[in-house]
Motif scaffolding. Sequence first.
Motif, PDB file in Angstrom:
ATOM      1  N   TYR A   1      23.733  88.271 -31.703  1.00  0.00           N
ATOM      2  CA  TYR A   1      23.134  87.497 -30.616  1.00  0.00           C
ATOM      3  C   TYR A   1      21.893  86.757 -31.133  1.00  0.00           C
ATOM      4  N   CYS A   2      21.054  87.488 -31.905  1.00  0.00           N
ATOM      5  CA  CYS A   2      19.819  86.893 -32.425  1.00  0.00           C
ATOM      6  C   CYS A   2      20.136  85.702 -33.326  1.00  0.00           C
ATOM      7  N   VAL A   3      21.145  85.884 -34.222  1.00  0.00           N
ATOM      8  CA  VAL A   3      21.455  84.826 -35.182  1.00  0.00           C
ATOM      9  C   VAL A   3      22.056  83.612 -34.487  1.00  0.00           C
ATOM     10  N   PHE A   4      23.047  83.855 -33.634  1.00  0.00           N
ATOM     11  CA  PHE A   4      23.803  82.723 -33.096  1.00  0.00           C
ATOM     12  C   PHE A   4      23.229  82.150 -31.795  1.00  0.00           C
TER      13      PHE A   4
ATOM     14  N   GLY B   1      18.885  82.078 -32.912  1.00  0.00           N
ATOM     15  CA  GLY B   1      18.611  81.392 -34.180  1.00  0.00           C
ATOM     16  C   GLY B   1      19.184  79.997 -34.212  1.00  0.00           C
ATOM     17  N   PHE B   2      20.513  79.905 -34.023  1.00  0.00           N
ATOM     18  CA  PHE B   2      21.168  78.589 -34.091  1.00  0.00           C
ATOM     19  C   PHE B   2      21.099  77.823 -32.759  1.00  0.00           C
ATOM     20  N   ARG B   3      20.577  78.516 -31.701  1.00  0.00           N
ATOM     21  CA  ARG B   3      20.487  77.918 -30.354  1.00  0.00           C
ATOM     22  C   ARG B   3      21.806  77.239 -29.977  1.00  0.00           C
ATOM     23  N   ARG B   4      22.885  78.037 -30.090  1.00  0.00           N
ATOM     24  CA  ARG B   4      24.216  77.465 -29.856  1.00  0.00           C
ATOM     25  C   ARG B   4      24.521  77.368 -28.375  1.00  0.00           C
ATOM     26  N   GLY B   5      24.745  76.188 -27.957  1.00  0.00           N
ATOM     27  CA  GLY B   5      25.374  75.929 -26.674  1.00  0.00           C
ATOM     28  C   GLY B   5      24.692  76.479 -25.449  1.00  0.00           C
TER      29      GLY B   5
END
Lengths: 231, 253
Positions: free
Chosen positions: B43-46, B49-53
């Motif tokens: 959750y932290c990474v995607f 971190g990547f602020r996906r969607g």
Amino acid sequence: MNDAVITIEDLGVRYARQSGADNWIIRQLSLTILKGETIGIIGRNGAGKSSLLRVLGRIILPDEGSVHTAPNLRAALLTLQLPFSTDLSCRDNIALNGMLLGMSTAQVKASTPQILDFAELGDMEFERVGTFSSGQRARLALGIAIASLPDVILIDEVLGVGDGVFRKKSEQAIAQLIRSNATVVLVSHNLNTISKLCHRVMWLENGTVKMIDTPEIVLPEYRRQIENKAS
Amino acid sequence: MLKHYINLIRVRVATDLKAEASGYFLGLAWWILEPALYLVAFYCVFALGFRRGDEGFVSFLLIGLVHWKWFASSIANSTTSILQAKNLIQQIYLPKILFPLFVVAGNTVKYFVTLILLFSVLLWQHSLHLQYWYVLPLIMLIQLILITACATLAAVLVPLLGDLKPIIDNGLLLGMLISGIFFDIGDFAEPARTYFNLNPMAVLIGAYRTLLLEGELPAWGSVFYVLGLSLGLLYLSIALHRHYDRRLPKLIV
């Protein structure tokens, strides 16, 4: 002691060498095991004794010949090398290992007091096996193995392990089993044990039967050959 | 005998989980903490971190991760399950298929614990749709058949072909990237979408999302393709186990 429980005809067992060539460990071995008898198997290292027990215990398949067993007969090795989990209690290890050896949950439950008593661990039922000494673990393993006995007991040098006290205890337990009319196949280098406990002795050499008869006939011949080879 | 082996699996799973928990100060709490940390890490990474969607991405990601973990952990731990028991199988006869089944059963128990976490997050995110909740056990059963087939197959093949273990380990890593955990295969153009959907885990993860996030029925053609493939692999695995069951002790020394 009349009924045949296992009949082996022209048994052959081979292992593949790294070169790909066949290495026959047992060849053209025939044997009939009768209900209630104790057969000793002797021979030098590599003669095929342990492989024969593994065929009898149906751990491996023969590569030649046939093995006929009486219906619903269970033959198994009496083993002390049980996979104890050191993080689990003595009681949990009895349950798991007893079931690995073929006991039902009801049999495990009924036998647990007797196993703890045999292993002299009555007050340590809920202790972790990781805290046990090697002697306590060996006694526990023997207790579970004896409680889960099959119809034909296959013993491979189990009498020789442990310290003097454990050896005496295991010898007594197994001698008691044998006298109780169990069917036993015993592999041992200890000729005194073979002489004391066995009705018949099979001498294996290079995977074939060199001699099979009563201990009084086979053992002197075997001793003579060992002495000749040593001198 | 079958009853005895089912009981043995039950006792072995219970004692394995107990032994695993006893090794930690927090004990049984790790059943929840371990998958929670796993999910939080992704959750932290995607998501952060990547602020996906959009917000729905968290639920989308977690459904993929939970079901992938059930599959991948079962396969990875099964590959050496027979090899690890080599001393035992030289001493007593046990059907060798039991060793990967112990692993699959243990991971299935852990999966159900993780499922509680997953449903809690989906509820918290207001993204859970349960119109077709009764289809969920069917998809789970198909995944269990797929896992059992792959795990038992890996367990019998690795002792025969040692090189297979690193291939499976790396294959699982690749599988994680191409199973649509981090992206929606439905967004792909043809023919890429069809190729990606040949991967049974991609189909199942898609089916879970369709059921739980959209409240719709999955594409049955794809689901039955996975069922057929899983049953075929299971048949092959059982045939191999039958052939090698009493031969493996001679081959593993």
